[in-house]
Design an enzyme around this catalytic site. Structure first.
Site, PDB file in Angstrom:
ATOM      1  N   SER A  31      22.454 -20.629   5.403  1.00  0.00           N
ATOM      2  CA  SER A  31      21.718 -20.991   4.184  1.00  0.00           C
ATOM      3  C   SER A  31      20.823 -19.844   3.690  1.00  0.00           C
ATOM      4  CB  SER A  31      20.875 -22.242   4.450  1.00  0.00           C
ATOM      5  OG  SER A  31      20.016 -22.053   5.554  1.00  0.00           O
ATOM      6  N   ALA A  87      19.243 -15.578  11.024  1.00  0.00           N
ATOM      7  CA  ALA A  87      19.207 -15.748  12.484  1.00  0.00           C
ATOM      8  C   ALA A  87      18.626 -17.127  12.788  1.00  0.00           C
ATOM      9  CB  ALA A  87      18.360 -14.665  13.141  1.00  0.00           C
ATOM     10  N   LYS A  98      21.984 -15.871  17.140  1.00  0.00           N
ATOM     11  CA  LYS A  98      22.685 -16.226  15.921  1.00  0.00           C
ATOM     12  C   LYS A  98      23.861 -17.140  16.266  1.00  0.00           C
ATOM     13  CE  LYS A  98      23.718 -13.200  12.882  1.00  0.00           C
ATOM     14  NZ  LYS A  98      23.546 -14.301  11.924  1.00  0.00           N
ATOM     15  N   GLY A 101      25.687 -21.311  12.505  1.00  0.00           N
ATOM     16  CA  GLY A 101      26.793 -21.619  11.597  1.00  0.00           C
ATOM     17  C   GLY A 101      28.147 -21.328  12.212  1.00  0.00           C
ATOM     18  N   GLU A 107      30.080 -12.059  12.664  1.00  0.00           N
ATOM     19  CA  GLU A 107      28.756 -11.506  12.306  1.00  0.00           C
ATOM     20  C   GLU A 107      28.407 -10.301  13.161  1.00  0.00           C
ATOM     21  OE1 GLU A 107      26.476 -15.491  10.624  1.00  0.00           O
ATOM     22  OE2 GLU A 107      26.423 -15.063  12.757  1.00  0.00           O
ATOM     23  N   LYS A 125      11.598 -19.119  12.400  1.00  0.00           N
ATOM     24  CA  LYS A 125      12.564 -18.459  13.277  1.00  0.00           C
ATOM     25  C   LYS A 125      11.964 -17.483  14.291  1.00  0.00           C
ATOM     26  CE  LYS A 125      16.025 -20.481  11.090  1.00  0.00           C
ATOM     27  NZ  LYS A 125      17.046 -19.772  10.354  1.00  0.00           N
TER      28      LYS A 125
HETATM   29  C1  5RP Z   1      25.521 -18.327  11.285  1.00  0.00           C
HETATM   30  C2  5RP Z   1      24.225 -17.697  11.634  1.00  0.00           C
HETATM   31  C3  5RP Z   1      23.097 -17.914  10.701  1.00  0.00           C
HETATM   32  O1  5RP Z   1      22.614 -16.679  10.283  1.00  0.00           O
HETATM   33  C4  5RP Z   1      22.019 -18.677  11.408  1.00  0.00           C
HETATM   34  O2  5RP Z   1      22.570 -19.865  11.934  1.00  0.00           O
HETATM   35  C5  5RP Z   1      20.852 -18.994  10.470  1.00  0.00           C
HETATM   36  O3  5RP Z   1      21.267 -19.954   9.552  1.00  0.00           O
HETATM   37  P1  5RP Z   1      20.340 -20.433   8.363  1.00  0.00           P
HETATM   38  O4  5RP Z   1      20.088 -19.227   7.501  1.00  0.00           O
HETATM   39  O5  5RP Z   1      21.147 -21.499   7.681  1.00  0.00           O
HETATM   40  O6  5RP Z   1      19.057 -20.964   8.964  1.00  0.00           O
HETATM   41  O7  5RP Z   1      24.077 -17.039  12.624  1.00  0.00           O
HETATM   42  O8  5RP Z   1      26.481 -18.168  12.285  1.00  0.00           O
END
Ligand code: 5RP
Length: 224
Positions: A31, A87, A98, A101, A107, A125
């Site tokens: 996101s 992250a 990470k 998602g 990545e 974070k």
């Molecule tokens: C996806 C990732 C994202 O960067 C991580 O999960 C952070 O997600 P968000 O920006 O939705 O908080 O590593 O694999």
């Protein structure tokens, strides 16, 4: 928009100010990265910014194409100029977890191929010690073997319902607070069938932390 989303957007908007004409940009997943993607689309439309991009997931490719970012297949590329990604946790030494998602395998490739990697997060974070369950990508053939290896390293794996973009399994492995991330990363790297994990220990060069009032930028001065 929630406070978290406002903070994520602030971090993303500050980070995309580093993007200049002619750059090849690696686009992250999630996101926060989505705000960077929409911001870059806006800069292309409003300022005529000339960039090309590659992505870290199928969702990112769809989002980038939707906002008019010229998109290249990463498998044709050996490097990118700048990677911008989110992250799940990041500690004071710029070591991150990470893969919330599920995209950490791609990545890490794109972050490693980047001349500069910027991490964009909201204020929830940053942590003192990495502790959230660590995502791993697993060859389905090696599912039980890898789960056993994770347990022998002190982790408790839970399989996610869906496959990764590469049609592999995703597991979230609870190790509790990770006292020595480098030691754990080395152990995980040595497990056959464990294709990738979400510990990013050396890739991140700069961190943008957004909150309601603004953005704090931190630069990593020494790579491990
Ligand atoms: C996806 C990732 C994202 O960067 C991580 O999960 C952070 O997600 P968000 O920006 O939705 O908080 O590593 O694999």
């Amino acid at each position: 928009m929630t406070t978290g989303d406002i903070s994520k957007r602030k971090a993303a908007e500050a980070a995309i100010a580093e993007v200049t004409n002619g750059m090849l940009v690696g686009l992250g997943t999630g996101s926060t990265a989505a705000f960077a993607i929409s911001g870059l689309g806006r800069r292309i439309a409003e300022e005529g910014l000339r960039i090309k991009a590659a992505g870290t997931s199928l969702a990112t490719e769809t989002a980038a194409r939707a906002v008019g970012i010229p998109f290249l297949a990463f498998d044709d590329l050996a490097s990118v100029d700048l990677c911008i990604d989110g992250a799940d946790e990041i500690d004071p030494l710029f070591r991150a977890i990470k893969g919330g998602g599920g995209a950490m395998l791609r990545e890490k490739v794109v972050a490693s191929a980047a001349t500069r990697m910027i991490c964009i997060v909201d204020a929830s974070k940053p942590v003192e010690t990495l502790a959230r369950p660590l995502p791993i990508e697993v060859l389905p053939f090696a599912r039980s073997y890898v789960a056993g290896a994770v347990r022998s390293l002190g982790g408790e794996p839970i399989v996610r319902p869906g496959p990764s973009d590469q049609d592999n399994l995703l597991m979230d492995c609870d190790f509790g607070p990770i006292a020595d991330p480098a030691c754990l990363a080395r152990a995980l790297d040595a497990v056959p069938g464990l294709l990738g994990h979400g510990l990013f220990l050396s890739e991140i060069d700069a961190l943008y932390i957004g909150d309601r009032s603004g953005v704090e930028r931190r630069e990593r001065h020494q790579k491990p």
